[in-house]
Design a protein around this motif. Structure first.
Motif, PDB file in Angstrom:
ATOM      1  N   UNK A  52       1.034  -0.984  -0.105  1.00 52.37           N
ATOM      2  CA  UNK A  52       0.054   0.230   0.381  1.00 52.37           C
ATOM      3  C   UNK A  52       0.568   1.333   0.197  1.00 52.37           C
ATOM      4  N   UNK A  53       0.721   1.828  -0.945  1.00 51.53           N
ATOM      5  CA  UNK A  53       1.175   3.240  -1.078  1.00 51.53           C
ATOM      6  C   UNK A  53       0.838   4.428   0.537  1.00 51.53           C
ATOM      7  N   UNK A  54       1.594   4.882   0.783  1.00 46.78           N
ATOM      8  CA  UNK A  54       1.812   6.186   1.749  1.00 46.78           C
ATOM      9  C   UNK A  54       0.910   7.583   0.950  1.00 46.78           C
ATOM     10  N   UNK A  55       0.737   7.718   1.588  1.00 42.36           N
ATOM     11  CA  UNK A  55      -0.148   9.176   1.312  1.00 42.36           C
ATOM     12  C   UNK A  55       0.571  10.184   1.394  1.00 42.36           C
ATOM     13  N   UNK A  56       0.857  11.697   1.053  1.00 43.48           N
ATOM     14  CA  UNK A  56       2.166  12.743   1.560  1.00 43.48           C
ATOM     15  C   UNK A  56       1.300  13.875   1.555  1.00 43.48           C
ATOM     16  N   UNK A  57       1.063  14.926   2.680  1.00 41.56           N
ATOM     17  CA  UNK A  57       0.025  15.673   2.241  1.00 41.56           C
ATOM     18  C   UNK A  57       1.321  17.344   2.570  1.00 41.56           C
ATOM     19  N   UNK A  58       0.650  18.345   1.574  1.00 43.55           N
ATOM     20  CA  UNK A  58       2.453  18.880   1.408  1.00 43.55           C
ATOM     21  C   UNK A  58       1.610  20.488   2.473  1.00 43.55           C
ATOM     22  N   UNK A  59       2.295  20.323   3.418  1.00 41.03           N
ATOM     23  CA  UNK A  59       1.497  21.904   4.524  1.00 41.03           C
ATOM     24  C   UNK A  59       2.828  22.745   4.108  1.00 41.03           C
ATOM     25  N   UNK A  60       2.232  23.652   3.365  1.00 40.82           N
ATOM     26  CA  UNK A  60       2.778  25.078   3.295  1.00 40.82           C
ATOM     27  C   UNK A  60       2.143  26.630   3.893  1.00 40.82           C
TER      28      UNK A  60
END
Ligand SMILES: Nc1nc2c(ncn2[C@@H]2O[C@H](COP(=O)(O)OP(=O)(O)OP(=O)(O)O)[C@@H](O)[C@H]2O)c(=O)[nH]1
Ligand SMILES: [Zn+2]
Length: 395
Positions: A40-48
Motif C-alpha cells: 500500500x502506498x503512503x499518502x503525503x500531504x504538503x502543508x505550506x
C-alpha cells in the motif's frame, strides 16, 4: 510523468546535499505492522503557507486529533532554525529535537534541513510504522518544488503518493503578503502558495473583522478558483476536508468532473496578477498534440497574451478525452511537471466526450488558451504554428 530534460539530474544533485543522519526509533513492534499491507502506498500531504500563518499549529492539531492514523511528520526547515518547530517536538515528545521522535500517539516526527527527499527515503525504511506523512515546508518555500519531488523520484513513487497541498493563510497579514511586489517581477511566495493549493485554510479568523475576512476570501478565490477554502481558528478544521484528498491521482477523476463544471470564472482583480482560467472544448484530443500544447505552456513558455506577456502556468488540472481511449484522462501539472493518467471512468458515449481544463497562473488569456486547445483537438496545424514564435521564447 513528463518533465523537461535536466530536472532529474538537478534533483539528483540536490539530494546529494547533506542531510543529518536520522536516528532510528526503538519502537515496540506493533500488531498492526504484521497485518499492514506492504504494497500500500503512503499518502503525503504538503502543508505550506507564509511565515507564521499557522502551519505548525495545524500539524499539532492533526497529531492530537483522533483519526486512527499513525502520522509521520517532516519539518522542512531549509537550514533556518525555528523555535516554534522546537516547541512542537518538545510538547509532543518531551524529548530531543532534530531527530526522529516517536510521539505518544504513535506518530513519528522528524526535522530536516535539506529538501526533504532524503528524509523521506530514510523514513520509508521505517515502513509499516506509520500510514500517513505530513510535510511542513518553510514559510518562504515554493511548494511546487516540494511537490515536484514526489513526481520526479520514481523510486519514491513506488512507496508514497502526493495526496494534496494545504496552504495556510494568515487572516491578518494575508492580503498584505499576497499584494507584495517582488523587485525582480517574480510572483511573490504567498500568491504562489495559494495558486498551488488544493485546500486553503484562512486561519486566525479571530483577529479580523468580517469585512476584512470577506476581502481576503475574495482575493484568494480570484487567484485560485479550484481549491477548497476553509476558515479556522488555531488551524482547527475538519480533518476529512484536508486528509485523503487524492488530489493528484486518477481517483479524483469522478469528483474532479463535477468540480470542473463549477469552477467560477475568477473576476479580474486589479492588483492581482494570478488568475484561474477555465474552458471546455468538446471532442477528442490527439495525445501527441495535447503533449505539444502542454509542453509549449509549461516547458517552452512561448505562449503569450494579447499584451505580448508570457503566460506562466503554476498549476494545471483537467479531464480530457483522448482519441481512441475509452476512459477519461486526468491531466495534472505543477510548474514544469505534468502527467496524463487514465481514470477508472469511461466516457459513456461519443456525444459526451469533452475536455475541461483549469489553469492557474499569470498573464493567462482564456480565449488564446482555448483557441490553441481547439487547434490541438481539431488537429489543424495552421493556427497553431502561426501562433508560436520560436524566436520569441520567454525568459
Ligand atoms: N490569534 C491566533 N493566533 C494563532 C492562530 N493560529 C495560530 N496562532 C499563533 O500564530 C503563531 C504562529 O503559528 P505557527 O503554527 O507556528 O505558524 P507557522 O506557519 O508554523 O510558522 P513558521 O513555521 O514560523 O512559518 C503562533 O504563536 C500561534 O500560536 C489563530 O487562529 N489565532
Ligand atoms: Zn511552523
Amino acid at each position: 510523468m513528463f518533465q523537461p530534460v535536466g530536472s532529474a539530474e538537478e534533483e539528483e544533485e540536490q539530494a546529494e546535499e547533506d542531510c543529518p543522519e536520522l536516528v532510528p526509533i526503538e519502537a515496540k513492534q506493533r500488531e498492526e505492522e504484521e497485518n499492514s499491507n506492504p504494497a500500500a502506498k503512503i499518502p503525503v500531504t504538503i502543508i505550506t503557507g507564509y511565515l507564521g500563518a499557522g502551519k505548525t499549529t495545524l500539524l499539532n492539531y492533526i497529531l492530537t486529533e483522533q483519526h486512527n492514523k499513525r502520522v509521520a511528520v517532516i519539518l522542512n526547515e531549509f537550514g533556518e532554525g525555528s523555535a516554534v518547530e522546537k516547541s512542537l517536538a518538545v510538547s509532543q515528545g518531551g524529548e530531543l529535537y532534530e531527530e526522529w521522535l516517536e510521539l505518544r500517539n504513535g506518530c513519528l516526527c522528524c526535522s530536516v534541513k535539506d529538501n526533504g527527499l532524503r528524509a523521506i527515503e530514510n523514513l520509508m525504511q521505517k515502513k509499516g510504522k506509520f500510514d500517513y506523512i505530513l510535510l511542513e515546508t518553510t514559510g518562504l518555500a515554493d511548494p511546487g518544488a516540494v511537490a515536484s519531488m514526489f513526481w520526479v523520484d520514481a523510486e519514491l513513487g513506488v512507496d508514497i503518493y502526493l495526496d494534496g497541498i494545504i496552504t495556510v493563510v494568515d487572516s491578518k497579514y494575508g492580503l498584505k503578503h499576497l499584494a507584495e511586489e517582488k523587485p525582480d517581477g517574480l510572483i511573490n511566495e504567498a500568491s504562489r502558495q495559494v495558486a498551488l493549493a488544493d485546500i486553503i485554510i484562512i486561519n486566525k479568523t479571530d483577529l479580523v473583522s468580517e469585512e476584512d475576512l470577506n476581502k481576503l476570501r475574495t482575493t484568494i478565490r480570484s487567484i485560485n478558483g479550484l481549491g477548497k477554502i476553509l476558515e479556522a481558528q488555531r488551524s482547527r478544521v475538519d480533518l476529512s476536508n484536508v486528509l485523503d484528498l487524492h488530489a493528484f491521482d486518477s481517483l479524483s477523476g469522478v469528483s474532479l468532473q463535477k468540480k470542473l463544471q463549477h469552477v467560477p470564472a475568477t473576476p479580474p482583480h486589479l492588483d492581482q496578477s494570478i488568475v484561474t482560467v477555465t474552458f471546455e472544448v468538446p471532442g477528442n484530443a490527439k495525445e501527441e498534440s495535447l503533449n505539444v500544447y502542454i509542453q509549449n505552456l509549461l516547458w517552452e513558455k512561448n505562449v503569450r497574451n494579447r499584451d505580448d506577456d508570457c503566460m506562466e502556468v503554476i498549476r494545471l488540472k483537467g479531464l480530457v478525452s483522448i482519441k481512441d481511449k475509452p476512459q477519461q484522462v486526468i491531466v495534472q501539472g505543477v510548474h514544469e511537471l505534468y502527467d496524463l493518467e487514465e481514470t477508472p471512468v469511461s466516457w459513456k458515449d461519443d456525444t459526451e466526450r469533452t475536455n475541461r481544463l483549469v489553469l492557474i497562473g499569470r498573464n493567462l488569456d482564456k480565449d488564446i488558451l482555448k483557441q490553441l486547445f481547439i487547434a490541438t483537438v481539431a488537429e489543424t496545424e495552421k493556427w497553431w504554428t502561426t501562433h508560436f514564435k520560436e524566436d520569441q521564447v520567454c525568459p
